[in-house]
Write a protein that holds these residues in place. Structure first.
Motif, PDB file in Angstrom:
ATOM      1  N   LEU A 145      -1.107  -0.694  -1.361  1.00  0.00           N
ATOM      2  CA  LEU A 145      -1.194  -1.000   0.065  1.00  0.00           C
ATOM      3  C   LEU A 145      -2.001   0.072   0.793  1.00  0.00           C
ATOM      4  CD1 LEU A 145      -0.386  -2.785   2.459  1.00  0.00           C
ATOM      5  CD2 LEU A 145       1.709  -1.421   2.658  1.00  0.00           C
ATOM      6  N   GLY A 146      -1.714   1.330   0.487  1.00  0.00           N
ATOM      7  CA  GLY A 146      -2.483   2.401   1.095  1.00  0.00           C
ATOM      8  C   GLY A 146      -3.953   2.320   0.750  1.00  0.00           C
ATOM      9  N   ARG A 147      -4.250   2.010  -0.513  1.00  0.00           N
ATOM     10  CA  ARG A 147      -5.649   1.884  -0.945  1.00  0.00           C
ATOM     11  C   ARG A 147      -6.345   0.750  -0.210  1.00  0.00           C
ATOM     12  NH1 ARG A 147      -4.656   0.223  -5.769  1.00  0.00           N
ATOM     13  NH2 ARG A 147      -5.030  -1.948  -5.217  1.00  0.00           N
ATOM     14  N   ALA A 148      -5.679  -0.406  -0.124  1.00  0.00           N
ATOM     15  CA  ALA A 148      -6.293  -1.551   0.550  1.00  0.00           C
ATOM     16  C   ALA A 148      -6.488  -1.285   2.041  1.00  0.00           C
ATOM     17  CB  ALA A 148      -5.421  -2.789   0.345  1.00  0.00           C
ATOM     18  N   MET A 149      -5.552  -0.566   2.651  1.00  0.00           N
ATOM     19  CA  MET A 149      -5.718  -0.226   4.063  1.00  0.00           C
ATOM     20  C   MET A 149      -6.924   0.678   4.281  1.00  0.00           C
ATOM     21  SD  MET A 149      -1.807   0.372   5.415  1.00  0.00           S
ATOM     22  CE  MET A 149      -0.829  -1.007   6.036  1.00  0.00           C
ATOM     23  N   ARG A 150      -7.162   1.573   3.335  1.00  0.00           N
ATOM     24  CA  ARG A 150      -8.341   2.447   3.449  1.00  0.00           C
ATOM     25  C   ARG A 150      -9.622   1.666   3.204  1.00  0.00           C
ATOM     26  NH1 ARG A 150      -4.762   5.702   0.496  1.00  0.00           N
ATOM     27  NH2 ARG A 150      -5.826   5.218  -1.475  1.00  0.00           N
ATOM     28  N   ASN A 151      -9.601   0.762   2.250  1.00  0.00           N
ATOM     29  CA  ASN A 151     -10.814   0.023   1.877  1.00  0.00           C
ATOM     30  C   ASN A 151     -11.145  -1.116   2.836  1.00  0.00           C
ATOM     31  OD1 ASN A 151     -11.022   1.689  -0.347  1.00  0.00           O
ATOM     32  ND2 ASN A 151     -10.181   0.205  -1.792  1.00  0.00           N
ATOM     33  N   HIS A 152     -10.125  -1.710   3.453  1.00  0.00           N
ATOM     34  CA  HIS A 152     -10.329  -2.888   4.314  1.00  0.00           C
ATOM     35  C   HIS A 152      -9.526  -2.751   5.605  1.00  0.00           C
ATOM     36  CE1 HIS A 152     -11.983  -4.811   0.674  1.00  0.00           C
ATOM     37  NE2 HIS A 152     -10.909  -4.365   0.050  1.00  0.00           N
ATOM     38  N   PHE A 156       2.484  -6.951  14.714  1.00  0.00           N
ATOM     39  CA  PHE A 156       3.839  -6.745  14.197  1.00  0.00           C
ATOM     40  C   PHE A 156       3.772  -6.915  12.690  1.00  0.00           C
ATOM     41  CE2 PHE A 156       8.242  -8.732  13.535  1.00  0.00           C
ATOM     42  CZ  PHE A 156       8.922  -7.522  13.641  1.00  0.00           C
ATOM     43  N   ALA A 157       4.654  -6.210  11.967  1.00  0.00           N
ATOM     44  CA  ALA A 157       4.657  -6.320  10.508  1.00  0.00           C
ATOM     45  C   ALA A 157       6.083  -6.457   9.989  1.00  0.00           C
ATOM     46  CB  ALA A 157       3.988  -5.108   9.869  1.00  0.00           C
ATOM     47  N   ILE A 158       6.216  -7.237   8.928  1.00  0.00           N
ATOM     48  CA  ILE A 158       7.507  -7.440   8.257  1.00  0.00           C
ATOM     49  C   ILE A 158       7.319  -7.104   6.784  1.00  0.00           C
ATOM     50  CG2 ILE A 158       9.308  -9.089   7.630  1.00  0.00           C
ATOM     51  CD1 ILE A 158       8.374 -10.762  10.083  1.00  0.00           C
ATOM     52  N   LEU A 159       8.142  -6.201   6.268  1.00  0.00           N
ATOM     53  CA  LEU A 159       8.181  -5.897   4.846  1.00  0.00           C
ATOM     54  C   LEU A 159       9.360  -6.643   4.236  1.00  0.00           C
ATOM     55  CD1 LEU A 159       6.368  -3.846   3.171  1.00  0.00           C
ATOM     56  CD2 LEU A 159       6.179  -3.707   5.652  1.00  0.00           C
ATOM     57  N   SER A 174       6.309   2.439   6.973  1.00  0.00           N
ATOM     58  CA  SER A 174       5.700   3.687   7.441  1.00  0.00           C
ATOM     59  C   SER A 174       4.186   3.565   7.546  1.00  0.00           C
ATOM     60  CB  SER A 174       6.070   4.830   6.487  1.00  0.00           C
ATOM     61  OG  SER A 174       5.432   6.024   6.866  1.00  0.00           O
ATOM     62  N   ARG A 175       3.570   2.870   6.605  1.00  0.00           N
ATOM     63  CA  ARG A 175       2.101   2.741   6.636  1.00  0.00           C
ATOM     64  C   ARG A 175       1.657   1.892   7.828  1.00  0.00           C
ATOM     65  NH1 ARG A 175       0.365   4.905   1.865  1.00  0.00           N
ATOM     66  NH2 ARG A 175       1.867   4.842   0.147  1.00  0.00           N
ATOM     67  N   PHE A 176       2.414   0.851   8.141  1.00  0.00           N
ATOM     68  CA  PHE A 176       2.072   0.040   9.313  1.00  0.00           C
ATOM     69  C   PHE A 176       2.347   0.819  10.601  1.00  0.00           C
ATOM     70  CE2 PHE A 176       2.509  -3.267   6.081  1.00  0.00           C
ATOM     71  CZ  PHE A 176       1.398  -4.053   6.353  1.00  0.00           C
TER      72      PHE A 176
END
Length: 373
Positions: free
Chosen positions: A147-154, A162-165, A321-323
């Motif tokens: 998830l962290g990688r994809a957030m950095r790449n895209h 809003f986000a739901i895990l 936390s990432r969101f």
């Protein structure tokens, strides 16, 4: 399109059957390729309404309907190692007698992933735009996170209101999460033959007061935005010793500190360094920030009202936390008891899977999602 009969995953069978199917595909952290391929195959064959992007073994699937609001709904594909608890079994819960699915990943978090995948295929006209995310490497060090990688790449793909895990929350809403820090705390000594121990300095013995301090410490309970978080600092591993007849010259204690989301990473690190001020070395080796609940956001409040449950604090660290770091309010909402995550007796009630699907479906297609402001 490929028939669902030829795919390893079949959302048309329902979220309960889909949970079983997902669990029985190998997916221990680092080995997510097969389950990621299976999820992608379902989306490409059965969800033409979604724009799909793949980053390694992370899959992002988005509606692009031009809605006024967007919600991100995410879940991780990996599990901790199996311990003779796959394939899954259907058995009653020993305490309640409820129908449950037993096996690795049922709680953490294939039941949540199943609910998300079923709804991603089903909901081609939701009241809000939805970004569905399934990602790799959650159960390992945070720097490996898909998830962290994809957030950095895209980064543009993760814009949301809003986000739901789908992390296990017993079918209730758990707001925010604690932060987590790991440190290596080291005491030095001097080697000597154990027959003449007085000639050396025993590093393991020098570490004893540090362990006693940890055992005696009563961690704080801290209220953040109306939810009570429990902190904790514990030794999780110890390493020391040279040979059976040598006084050890080094002893390292690995410590895990779970801290309330009101603390910054710097404050958490300072606390650990001060706690072990008499140690010879304190090295911070991993740090992931917590997330405030964010339940003061109107969109988040609308979700809470729609689900109809009383929110609680999330004690474990999750990717909310990432969101949160992106300024997106985020909560945990998924089937399964988090106390059973990673346990050999890991199991999820069928009723909670069905409730999660029903609650998300109702909110995503109803007036609250579209009208919250």
């Amino acid at each position: 399109m490929t028939s669902s009969d030829s795919l390893p995953l079949d959302p048309s069978a329902g979220a309960v059957a889909l949970t079983r199917q997902l669990c029985d595909i190998p997916s221990v952290s680092g080995d997510e390729r097969a389950v990621a391929d299976a999820v992608e195959a379902v989306l490409r064959n059965q969800a033409p309404h979604l724009r799909i992007v793949r980053d390694g073994d992370t899959i992002i699937a988005r509606t692009e309907l031009g809605r006024a609001r967007r919600v991100a709904i995410a879940g991780h594909l990996d599990t901790v190692p199996v311990n003779e608890n796959l394939p899954v079994q259907d058995r009653p819960d020993p305490e309640t007698g409820a129908e449950t699915i037993w096996g690795r990943g049922t709680v953490d978090m294939k039941a949540g992933v199943a609910a998300q995948l079923l709804l991603a295929v089903e909901l081609d006209d939701p009241a809000v735009d939805v970004t569905w995310v399934w990602y790799d490497h959650e159960e390992v060090a945070s720097h490996l996170s898909g998830l962290g990688r994809a957030m950095r790449n895209h980064p543009a793909l993760f814009a949301a209101d809003f986000a739901i895990l789908g992390e296990p929350s017993n079918g209730t809403i758990e707001g925010g999460c604690n932060g987590t820090l790991r440190a290596h705390v080291t005491m030095h000594g001097k080697r000597a033959h154990s027959a003449r121990g007085w000639m050396g300095v025993n590093a393991i013995h020098r570490a004893a007061p540090l362990l006693q301090r940890l055992a005696a410490y009563e961690a704080e309970r801290i209220v953040v935005d109306g939810l009570e978080y429990r902190e904790g600092i514990n030794a999780v591993r110890i390493d020391g010793g040279v040979a059976g007849n040598v006084i050890p010259d080094r002893c390292t204690i690995e410590v895990n500190y779970r801290f309330a989301p009101s603390r910054s990473g710097e404050e958490a690190a300072d606390f650990v360094r001060e706690f072990f001020a008499d140690a010879d070395e304190v090295e911070i080796v991993d740090l992931a920030l917590g997330a405030r609940p964010g339940l003061d956001d109107p969109f988040a409040r609308g979700f809470v009202e729609a689900v109809g449950v009383q929110p609680k604090a999330k004690f474990g660290w999750t990717d909310v936390s990432r969101f949160s770091a992106l300024g997106i309010p985020a909560v945990n909402f998924g089937p399964g008891d988090p106390l059973l995550a990673h346990a050999d007796e890991e199991r999820v009630p069928v009723e909670q899977i069905e409730f999660t699907v029903s609650a998300l479906r109702s909110w995503l297609t109803g007036g609250r999602a579209a009208g919250s402001s």
